[in-house]
Enzyme design. Structure first.
Site, PDB file in Angstrom:
ATOM      1  N   ASP A  13      -1.125  -2.801  -2.482  1.00 57.38           N
ATOM      2  CA  ASP A  13      -0.037  -3.119  -1.573  1.00 57.38           C
ATOM      3  C   ASP A  13      -0.589  -4.109  -0.547  1.00 57.38           C
ATOM      4  O   ASP A  13      -1.803  -4.296  -0.439  1.00 57.38           O
ATOM      5  CB  ASP A  13       0.433  -1.820  -0.901  1.00 57.38           C
ATOM      6  N   ASP A 184      -0.443   2.400   1.419  1.00 48.92           N
ATOM      7  CA  ASP A 184      -0.462   3.283   2.592  1.00 48.92           C
ATOM      8  C   ASP A 184       0.755   4.179   2.698  1.00 48.92           C
ATOM      9  O   ASP A 184       0.886   4.913   3.679  1.00 48.92           O
ATOM     10  CB  ASP A 184      -0.582   2.450   3.872  1.00 48.92           C
TER      11      ASP A 184
END
Length: 238
Positions: A13, A184
């Protein structure tokens, strides 16, 4: 589910994983709200809206995440302003998390056959521009954004596409069991689960509290944890 070691594909990400873009995103949202004549929001509130792409970020900020009370023309106006503003200001305060470049270099040196890529819900052009600016692009064979496909994470389509592309580059089939998604939020963990890949959750990111809703296979408290987490040992349980 055991991970084949070393992994053949690691997908990262962007926001909250490789970079801290919180301030620039929050400033862009508040500039949009001010442009619309709406009250600005605290940074802590806006941060909780990040992760599902620009459109959902804007919808949440204007108070219409379900799209049932605001006409689409208004949303389009808000989103257009946000994207135009963010394109100019995306690098005002954004920075690469300490240890990211060193960790990526360590992984590439220790596992030269392991391919790496970016899959973010941020629009693809700012994602690629940011990675190029900070010298991250050299580590990744591909960088896909939230508008690269007809769906966004946690739909597994983007991750599955990267697995297919990596397989072509590697000259052999790469399986989900040889793939790790690093992010996250629970969105990244659910993306990995949806196609049978493994996950590393980053507790230093923008929305790490969401990992409690979808516990990853590993937890990284710093980017410097990544190399050891992908080393040859069974996944930890959290």
């Amino acid at each position: 589910m055991s991970l084949a070691f070393p992994p053949r594909l690691i997908v990262f990400d962007l926001d909250g994983t490789l970079i801290d873009s919180r301030v620039d995103l929050c400033n862009s949202v508040n500039a949009t709200l001010a442009h619309l004549g709406k009250p600005t929001l605290p940074e802590a509130v806006i941060s909780g809206y990040i992760g599902d792409g620009a459109s959902m970020l804007v919808r949440r900020a204007i108070g219409d995440p379900e799209g049932d009370s605001t006409d689409e023309q208004y949303v389009t106006k808000a989103l257009t302003f946000f994207l135009d503003y963010y394109r100019i200001h995306k690098l005002d305060y954004t920075y690469v998390y300490p240890g990211v470049l060193e960790a990526l270099e360590t992984i590439r040196t220790a596992h030269p056959e392991t391919l790496m890529a970016v899959l973010t819900n941020k629009p693809v052009h700012p994602s690629r521009d940011i990675c190029a600016h900070f010298g991250l692009s050299r580590f990744f064979f591909q960088n896909y954004g939230g508008n690269s496909f007809h769906t966004k994470k946690p739909d597994p389509h983007g991750l599955e596409a990267l697995i297919r592309e990596a397989s072509v580059l590697a000259g052999r089939n790469i399986s989900p069991a040889e793939t790790i998604m690093v992010g996250d939020t629970d969105i990244d963990v659910l993306t990995a689960r949806s196609c049978g890949a493994h996950s590393i959750g980053c507790t230093f990111g923008l929305n790490p509290h969401s990992l409690a809703d979808a516990p990853p296979d590993h937890l990284a408290h710093s980017p410097t944890d990544w190399p050891s987490l992908i080393a040859a040992h069974p996944p930890q349980n959290f």
